[in-house]
Design an enzyme around this catalytic site. Structure first.
Site, PDB file in Angstrom:
ATOM      1  N   ASP A 153       1.779 -24.668 -41.272  1.00  0.00           N
ATOM      2  CA  ASP A 153       1.326 -23.934 -40.100  1.00  0.00           C
ATOM      3  C   ASP A 153       2.418 -22.927 -39.742  1.00  0.00           C
ATOM      4  O   ASP A 153       3.603 -23.269 -39.721  1.00  0.00           O
ATOM      5  CB  ASP A 153       1.098 -24.908 -38.928  1.00  0.00           C
ATOM      6  CG  ASP A 153      -0.163 -24.585 -38.156  1.00  0.00           C
ATOM      7  OD1 ASP A 153      -0.261 -23.452 -37.680  1.00  0.00           O
ATOM      8  OD2 ASP A 153      -1.019 -25.479 -38.027  1.00  0.00           O
TER       9      ASP A 153
ATOM     10  N   ASP B  80      -1.262 -19.336 -37.008  1.00  0.00           N
ATOM     11  CA  ASP B  80      -1.741 -19.617 -35.658  1.00  0.00           C
ATOM     12  C   ASP B  80      -1.984 -18.314 -34.878  1.00  0.00           C
ATOM     13  O   ASP B  80      -1.101 -17.442 -34.848  1.00  0.00           O
ATOM     14  CB  ASP B  80      -0.664 -20.446 -34.942  1.00  0.00           C
ATOM     15  CG  ASP B  80      -1.162 -21.101 -33.678  1.00  0.00           C
ATOM     16  OD1 ASP B  80      -2.029 -21.975 -33.769  1.00  0.00           O
ATOM     17  OD2 ASP B  80      -0.666 -20.736 -32.584  1.00  0.00           O
TER      18      ASP B  80
ATOM     19  N   GLU C 198      -5.759 -17.785 -38.278  1.00  0.00           N
ATOM     20  CA  GLU C 198      -6.597 -18.266 -37.172  1.00  0.00           C
ATOM     21  C   GLU C 198      -6.830 -17.077 -36.248  1.00  0.00           C
ATOM     22  O   GLU C 198      -5.867 -16.518 -35.707  1.00  0.00           O
ATOM     23  CB  GLU C 198      -5.910 -19.401 -36.412  1.00  0.00           C
ATOM     24  CG  GLU C 198      -6.860 -20.068 -35.417  1.00  0.00           C
ATOM     25  CD  GLU C 198      -6.178 -20.665 -34.206  1.00  0.00           C
ATOM     26  OE1 GLU C 198      -6.748 -21.561 -33.577  1.00  0.00           O
ATOM     27  OE2 GLU C 198      -5.059 -20.216 -33.856  1.00  0.00           O
TER      28      GLU C 198
ATOM     29  N   HIS D 125      -7.989 -29.682 -35.147  1.00  0.00           N
ATOM     30  CA  HIS D 125      -7.324 -30.410 -34.060  1.00  0.00           C
ATOM     31  C   HIS D 125      -7.641 -29.854 -32.678  1.00  0.00           C
ATOM     32  O   HIS D 125      -7.185 -30.410 -31.677  1.00  0.00           O
ATOM     33  CB  HIS D 125      -5.814 -30.392 -34.303  1.00  0.00           C
ATOM     34  CG  HIS D 125      -5.267 -28.979 -34.249  1.00  0.00           C
ATOM     35  ND1 HIS D 125      -5.576 -28.025 -35.198  1.00  0.00           N
ATOM     36  CD2 HIS D 125      -4.467 -28.371 -33.358  1.00  0.00           C
ATOM     37  CE1 HIS D 125      -4.982 -26.893 -34.871  1.00  0.00           C
ATOM     38  NE2 HIS D 125      -4.298 -27.067 -33.760  1.00  0.00           N
ATOM     39  N   ASP D 126      -8.369 -28.744 -32.612  1.00  0.00           N
ATOM     40  CA  ASP D 126      -8.738 -28.151 -31.322  1.00  0.00           C
ATOM     41  C   ASP D 126     -10.214 -28.372 -30.972  1.00  0.00           C
ATOM     42  O   ASP D 126     -10.638 -27.999 -29.869  1.00  0.00           O
ATOM     43  CB  ASP D 126      -8.505 -26.633 -31.334  1.00  0.00           C
ATOM     44  CG  ASP D 126      -7.046 -26.245 -31.472  1.00  0.00           C
ATOM     45  OD1 ASP D 126      -6.175 -27.018 -31.035  1.00  0.00           O
ATOM     46  OD2 ASP D 126      -6.784 -25.153 -32.008  1.00  0.00           O
TER      47      ASP D 126
END
Ligand code: TEU
Length: 579
Positions: A108, A216, A277, A351-352
């Site tokens: 990440d 991210d 993302e 995870h969101d």
């Protein structure tokens, strides 16, 4: 074939088109030392689970040093592992363990912001003349306002975690921008020194052996500046008086320039996999991000489909039912939009996001079949699928009923704000139960033992009591499990070019129950049929009905009620046919 320093295999440069990625959220994956928090040695200990599933790549959510204000998405040292998760030696061992099994590691990359405890920010805030001052976004109070008082923020922007996106800093009497928590100050990408530091850090990770990056909120790095570097107010919606800053903070004017520069400086020609993302990105944006010429990232995560169960104009917490026709239209627009140029990523969970089986499936009586049918529909599309830990087990939402059970900063800050504005606690709890990020973050259910085999200590977030039934040990031994269904879908991508490269055509666009599509590659045809409802669905396939005579793959049910080109699908029934 040319061999690059970082690749030792002979796969083509676009190997990721036939790959499947598995996301590990380390805090919740597996705990090796009994502190209740997952860690790298926990991941190392479970690599055979990933190998059995057949995935090609592990994407690891952040393990860097971090105060853990946002579970590691607030990084204070990009080049070291947080002791909570282990050591650099553990990470090297993980990389070696993956490579030995033919898998790759994606890290990440969180570079829209750092932690406020990162040395760069500590220096930046130490004085208005500090050389690192312009590595972040500092602005004076709004003219005519007393600094530090309500409404004196430089702009009216709302942060993603509720409240203003600006934090007053007494030391210098100015504010800094933080689109997420106040412990996540935004880096100033206008500053070439910032960009060069980030690229150098990324190169060091590549040299260490990582095979790619998940970036991210990477489309937030360029901000839309007004005259003289000013930042404009946003339109105010609803209560609270805060405005929408996203027109000035998402897909800003220099984002493509910055990403093309990053590609040139770090990524080009190294055989890596990259995924950006990109909340708020449209198909047109995605084409630009993923066009291989000049080259920015290989694919992006769209948010359009996961926003379809929110009320238009509202936040994610304003719940609205999903219409299957909207979902089909949206996924089809992305399939068609990126057919010629660029590439799709495919996901239901991360995870969101809440768990897909609870969200758009049925986590009660039809848990197994609905999880399978949702997986089939996603995995046989064109693009690179992402499986989020536990999704392959059909793990469900947390079903928390009390505010005290939540840990997630986004959930807790929104709940507090909503309660302050007079929303009834029952409504708040309902929205959280449906949408909170903690739904995805309960520990992975490895077995039926206390704490699900996740930890010998006290888990940081409660283990779902349904782990006695839903767990990896049970799923691995049951040939009809969700796990083996995912395994078969992943294998199909590895064996049939039509899954990877075939053209896509939506069938039955107006059907509110059935998701049906056709993939075509030369003479190869793949028909995908899924009843995504709890009712029987009668399907008239017309010309495509001839395909029903082909080889049936990944069926959820035995036998089939069929009359010529018409058939009746049972609740949540799905299958594919190769012809
Ligand atoms: O998320 C970006 C993002 O848009 C978030 O607002 C997220 O989608 C939202 O919580 C869903 O409602 C990324 C990470 O995936 C997330 O975990 C981080 O909290 C965030 O960036 C900040 O780094």
């Amino acid at each position: 074939m040319t061999q690059h320093a970082t690749t030792t295999d002979a796969r083509p440069a676009d190997w990721w088109k036939s790959a499947v990625v598995y996301q590990v959220y380390p805090r919740s994956f597996a705990d090796s030392d009994g502190d209740g928090i997952g860690d790298l040695r926990g991941v190392i200990g479970r690599l055979d689970h990933l190998a059995a599933l057949g995935v090609d790549v592990l994407w690891l959510s952040p393990i860097y040093r971090s105060p853990q204000d946002d579970n590691g998405y607030d990084i204070s040292d990009y080049e070291d592992v947080d002791p909570l998760f282990g050591t650099l030696a553990d990470l090297d061992e993980l990389i070696a363990g993956l490579h030995a099994r033919g898998m790759k590691l994606v890290m990440d990359l969180v570079v829209n912001h750092t932690s406020d405890e990162h040395p760069w920010f500590v220096e930046s805030r130490s004085g208005a003349d500090n050389p690192k001052r312009h590595w972040y976004w500092w602005r004076p109070a709004r003219p005519g306002h007393e600094p530090g008082t309500p409404g004196a923020e430089p702009t009216n922007w709302r942060g993603f975690f509720s409240g203003p996106a600006w934090q007053y800093d007494e030391a210098t009497g100015e504010y800094y921008l933080h689109l997420f928590s106040r412990k996540q100050p935004d880096l100033n990408w206008e500053n070439p020194q910032v960009r060069q530091e980030v690229y150098a850090m990324m190169r060091r990770w590549v040299e260490r052996g990582v095979d790619g990056f998940r970036m991210d909120v990477i489309n937030f790095i360029s901000k839309q500046l007004g005259p003289g570097g000013s930042l404009p107010d946003g339109v105010v919606h609803g209560a609270g008086g805060l405005g929408d800053g996203t027109p000035y903070t998402i897909n800003g004017p220099r984002v493509h320039e910055f990403l093309a520069e990053m590609h040139r400086e770090v990524l080009a020609g190294r055989g890596l996999i990259t995924v950006g993302e990109t909340p708020g990105a449209t198909v047109a944006d995605a084409i630009r991000f993923t066009d291989p010429v000049p080259g920015e990232v290989d694919m992006v995560f769209t948010f359009e489909h996961v926003n379809l169960d929110s009320a238009p104009g509202g936040s994610k917490w304003d719940l609205a039912p999903l219409r299957l026709t909207d979902l089909k239209a949206n996924l089809t627009a992305w399939q068609e939009g990126l057919a010629e140029v660029g590439w799709n990523s495919l996901y239901w969970d991360n995870h969101d996001q809440p768990r897909i089986v609870s969200r758009w499936g049925d986590d009660g009586a039809h848990r197994v079949t609905s999880a399978k049918s949702l997986a089939t529909v996603l995995h046989l599309l064109r693009g690179t699928p992402y499986v989020y830990q536990g999704e392959e087990l059909g793990m469900t939402n947390a079903h928390f009923t009390d505010l005290g059970q939540y840990q997630d900063i986004e959930s807790l800050r929104w709940a507090q704000e909503a309660i302050d504005h007079g929303l009834a606690l029952g409504s708040v709890l309902h929205s959280l139960a449906v949408k909170s990020r903690d739904n995805a973050r309960t520990p992975v259910q490895w077995d039926a033992s206390p704490n699900a085999g996740f930890t010998t200590g006290t888990p940081w977030l409660a283990v779902n009591p349904n782990h006695t039934e839903i767990n990896a040990a049970a799923a691995r031994t049951d040939p009809d499990s969700v796990f083996h269904h995912y395994r078969q879908l992943i294998a199909l991508r590895h064996t049939h070019d039509v899954v990877v490269h075939g053209d896509y055509r939506l069938l039955l666009p107006a059907d509110e129950r059935v998701f049906a599509y056709l993939r075509t590659l030369g003479p190869q045809r793949l028909l995908v049929l899924a009843n995504l409802s709890g009712d029987d669905a009668v399907v008239h396939l017309g010309d495509a009905g001839v395909l029903l005579d082909g080889e049936v793959l990944v069926p959820t049910h035995e036998g089939r009620a069929r009359a010529g080109r018409t058939l009746t699908l049972q609740p949540w029934e799905s299958f594919a046919v190769l012809a």
